[in-house]
Motif scaffolding. Structure first.
Motif, PDB file in Angstrom:
ATOM      1  N   THR A  94       0.829  -1.211   0.000  1.00 14.75           N
ATOM      2  CA  THR A  94       0.000   0.000   0.000  1.00 14.75           C
ATOM      3  C   THR A  94       0.862   1.258   0.000  1.00 14.75           C
ATOM      4  O   THR A  94       0.560   2.231  -0.695  1.00 14.75           O
ATOM      5  CB  THR A  94      -0.947   0.004   1.217  1.00 14.75           C
ATOM      6  N   ASP A  95       1.932   1.222   0.774  1.00 14.21           N
ATOM      7  CA  ASP A  95       2.847   2.371   0.855  1.00 14.21           C
ATOM      8  C   ASP A  95       3.685   2.553  -0.398  1.00 14.21           C
ATOM      9  O   ASP A  95       4.360   3.570  -0.544  1.00 14.21           O
ATOM     10  CB  ASP A  95       3.794   2.219   2.048  1.00 14.21           C
ATOM     11  N   GLY A  96       3.686   1.567  -1.278  1.00 17.48           N
ATOM     12  CA  GLY A  96       4.515   1.642  -2.487  1.00 17.48           C
ATOM     13  C   GLY A  96       5.959   1.243  -2.233  1.00 17.48           C
ATOM     14  O   GLY A  96       6.811   1.416  -3.101  1.00 17.48           O
ATOM     15  N   THR A  97       6.244   0.696  -1.049  1.00 18.37           N
ATOM     16  CA  THR A  97       7.605   0.259  -0.724  1.00 18.37           C
ATOM     17  C   THR A  97       7.978  -0.966  -1.541  1.00 18.37           C
ATOM     18  O   THR A  97       9.115  -1.095  -1.997  1.00 18.37           O
ATOM     19  CB  THR A  97       7.723  -0.057   0.786  1.00 18.37           C
ATOM     20  N   VAL A  98       7.031  -1.884  -1.715  1.00 17.27           N
ATOM     21  CA  VAL A  98       7.228  -3.054  -2.564  1.00 17.27           C
ATOM     22  C   VAL A  98       6.041  -3.176  -3.503  1.00 17.27           C
ATOM     23  O   VAL A  98       4.942  -2.722  -3.198  1.00 17.27           O
ATOM     24  CB  VAL A  98       7.393  -4.372  -1.751  1.00 17.27           C
ATOM     25  N   THR A  99       6.282  -3.780  -4.642  1.00 13.05           N
ATOM     26  CA  THR A  99       5.206  -4.040  -5.598  1.00 13.05           C
ATOM     27  C   THR A  99       4.521  -5.355  -5.207  1.00 13.05           C
ATOM     28  O   THR A  99       5.084  -6.147  -4.438  1.00 13.05           O
ATOM     29  CB  THR A  99       5.772  -4.173  -7.026  1.00 13.05           C
ATOM     30  N   PRO A 100       3.344  -5.611  -5.751  1.00 16.74           N
ATOM     31  CA  PRO A 100       2.716  -6.902  -5.475  1.00 16.74           C
ATOM     32  C   PRO A 100       3.629  -8.085  -5.842  1.00 16.74           C
ATOM     33  O   PRO A 100       3.698  -9.066  -5.107  1.00 16.74           O
ATOM     34  CB  PRO A 100       1.444  -6.872  -6.316  1.00 16.74           C
ATOM     35  N   TRP A 101       4.335  -7.992  -6.974  1.00 15.13           N
ATOM     36  CA  TRP A 101       5.248  -9.076  -7.362  1.00 15.13           C
ATOM     37  C   TRP A 101       6.384  -9.216  -6.347  1.00 15.13           C
ATOM     38  O   TRP A 101       6.721 -10.330  -5.942  1.00 15.13           O
ATOM     39  CB  TRP A 101       5.813  -8.849  -8.759  1.00 15.13           C
ATOM     40  N   GLU A 102       6.959  -8.109  -5.925  1.00  9.68           N
ATOM     41  CA  GLU A 102       8.031  -8.168  -4.925  1.00  9.68           C
ATOM     42  C   GLU A 102       7.522  -8.764  -3.612  1.00  9.68           C
ATOM     43  O   GLU A 102       8.259  -9.467  -2.922  1.00  9.68           O
ATOM     44  CB  GLU A 102       8.619  -6.776  -4.685  1.00  9.68           C
TER      45      GLU A 102
END
Length: 150
Positions: free
Chosen positions: A33-41
């Motif tokens: 949600t924070d954009g720290t990791v992508t769904p794939w990551e």
């Protein structure tokens, strides 16, 4: 009372384990949600961590945790993945596509590759650096970084 003291369940321990598991799942979703990791990551991190609580996350939860990604897009991604596999959600153990289903070793990576294909097709992975994988992923540990030879 049970006949054997070992049959008694320590509810405090179970509740603590449940809180820890829920916190681990919540933290991973919050990172997306924070954009720290992508769904794939996040999928890669869950696979590499070996933390069983993360395997209970549903693929739609991971996809929709991403900024600007709604339920309709998540359903389309999952539908494409299932179409590639010639499978249906109702045939999964839980009736949902979970990380446990995607990362099941018996599938030999086929389900993960189907997710990867669907993610690329629906724009969830756009750049090569988003594809953090290694030989044997997700069943083999990530290799340690090599030190440059001097």
């Amino acid at each position: 009372m049970s006949e054997h003291p070992t049959d008694e369940i320590d509810m405090t321990l179970l509740l603590t384990e449940r809180r820890v598991a829920n916190a681990a799942r919540g933290e991973l979703l919050q990172l997306i949600t924070d954009g720290t990791v992508t769904p794939w990551e996040a999928i890669v991190a869950a696979a590499a961590s070996g933390e069983k609580p993360l395997l209970r996350l549903r693929l739609d939860q991971i996809i929709t945790a991403g900024p600007g990604i709604g339920a309709a897009r998540a359903r389309a991604v999952i539908a494409q993945m299932l179409h590639i596999l010639e499978a249906t959600e109702s045939r999964t153990a839980t009736g949902h596509v979970t990380l446990a289903y995607v990362l099941d070793e018996q599938a030999r990576g086929r389900r993960l590759l189907a997710v990867l294909d669907a993610f690329i097709s629906h724009g969830l992975i756009q750049e090569a650096q988003d594809l953090t994988v290694w030989p044997g992923f997700p069943f083999a540990a990530a290799p340690l970084p090599r030190e440059d030879a001097r």
